[in-house]
Design a protein around this motif. Sequence first.
Motif, short mmCIF file in Angstrom:
data_model
loop_
_atom_site.label_atom_id
_atom_site.label_comp_id
_atom_site.label_asym_id
_atom_site.label_seq_id
_atom_site.Cartn_x
_atom_site.Cartn_y
_atom_site.Cartn_z
N THR A 65 3.02 8.11 -13.81
CA THR A 65 1.64 7.89 -13.39
C THR A 65 1.04 9.19 -12.88
O THR A 65 1.60 9.84 -11.99
CB THR A 65 1.58 6.81 -12.29
OG1 THR A 65 2.10 5.58 -12.82
CG2 THR A 65 0.17 6.59 -11.81
N ARG A 66 -0.10 9.57 -13.43
CA ARG A 66 -0.75 10.82 -13.07
C ARG A 66 -1.71 10.58 -11.90
O ARG A 66 -2.59 9.72 -11.97
CB ARG A 66 -1.53 11.37 -14.27
CG ARG A 66 -0.63 11.85 -15.41
CD ARG A 66 -1.40 12.01 -16.70
NE ARG A 66 -2.56 12.88 -16.56
CZ ARG A 66 -2.54 14.22 -16.64
NH1 ARG A 66 -1.40 14.83 -16.88
NH2 ARG A 66 -3.65 14.91 -16.52
N CYS A 94 -7.43 10.86 -14.29
CA CYS A 94 -6.08 10.57 -13.84
C CYS A 94 -5.93 9.06 -13.69
O CYS A 94 -6.91 8.31 -13.75
CB CYS A 94 -5.76 11.30 -12.53
SG CYS A 94 -6.89 10.87 -11.19
N ASP A 95 -4.70 8.62 -13.45
CA ASP A 95 -4.45 7.18 -13.29
C ASP A 95 -4.82 6.68 -11.90
O ASP A 95 -5.32 5.57 -11.74
CB ASP A 95 -2.98 6.88 -13.58
CG ASP A 95 -2.56 7.28 -14.98
OD1 ASP A 95 -3.27 6.89 -15.93
OD2 ASP A 95 -1.56 8.00 -15.12
N THR A 144 -10.94 7.56 -12.93
CA THR A 144 -9.65 6.94 -12.66
C THR A 144 -9.68 5.44 -12.88
O THR A 144 -10.75 4.82 -12.90
CB THR A 144 -9.24 7.24 -11.20
OG1 THR A 144 -7.90 6.80 -10.98
CG2 THR A 144 -10.17 6.55 -10.21
N ASP A 145 -8.49 4.87 -13.00
CA ASP A 145 -8.35 3.42 -13.06
C ASP A 145 -8.19 2.83 -11.66
O ASP A 145 -8.53 1.67 -11.44
CB ASP A 145 -7.13 3.03 -13.90
CG ASP A 145 -7.25 3.51 -15.34
OD1 ASP A 145 -8.35 3.40 -15.90
OD2 ASP A 145 -6.24 4.02 -15.88
#
Length: 340
Positions: free
Chosen positions: A2-3, A66-67, A89-90
């Motif tokens: 995960t980033r 990024c995540d 991002t999520d």
Amino acid sequence: MTRVAVVGGAGYIGGDLIRILLGHPEVELVAATSRTLAGRRVDGAHPNLRGLTDLTFVEPDRLGRCDVLFTAVPHRESMGQLGRFAALTDLLIDLSGDFRLRDPEVFAAYYGVEHTAPGELASFTPGLPELHRKELIGADRISVPGCMATAAVLALHPAAVEGLVTGEVTVDARTGSSGSGVSAGAENLHAERSGALRVFAPHGHRHEAEIAQATGLPTRMTATGVEAVRGVQVLCRVALADGADERALRAAYRRHYADEPFVRVVAHKRGQYRYPEPKLLSGSNFCDVGFAVDPAARHALLIGALDNLVKGGGGGAVQSMNVRMGWPERTGLGFPGLHP
């Protein structure tokens, strides 16, 4: 892998976030931003990280997708940039005060400005797993509570939810100098702070509103700066409800916190550390809670302590991420603190 990225990585909370994320086995830290230190090495601002990372700070405007995005920016900044942050991002985890309160009028009263995104307040889940674990599992936006608020809420919660206290609660909070941030003013110079017990918020501290919101109890709070660098300790004075006593309090704390990975009940009859002591929690993600009852006066003192930069900041944010991602909550947060 995960980033993850950190906006506002040059500050004290940003530094602790980076430290924790670098040791987290499920994530890759891909960026940390700073307007003033862009292009410079992260371990220049955080020398404890020497040999652990070759990252350099980037300009916030150059941040890529990024995540998970952690935003450790000054109060009043996140609400103005919510759209940009959310697009990157999520999962957005905000550590400012901008999305902690649900009522925009209460926010304006405590922060001195109108909220610029009042319609988004309800879209954030409080980043306090002990109270909001189920909601965090499906959350896409998380708001991490303030450090003194976290300590007070966890100290008060078992008694409040079980109806063991009544009336107004008075919170006496003490905090170390790191709570003022890396860019604190002249009043936090060593020559001014050393040896001082400075009452910097005799009333109306913004964490007062968070405590009242989370516990449902009318709250009055004072805050005092102490000589320590890290650490928060809160003393919550409450009146006991009819039928409540020390046995009922102890049973309530045990019921609520027996299975919590980061809350320990510390209320002993003897010993040097009978009650929660922030010195023992430095660098750890624990919040210790305890109590002392005055049966004659029908009052109790409920006590909470934590490291303001970890459980009260970066560690609480990572714990919330762990819950959201389905990882064990202790992942990356195993450091137990120091003694002496």
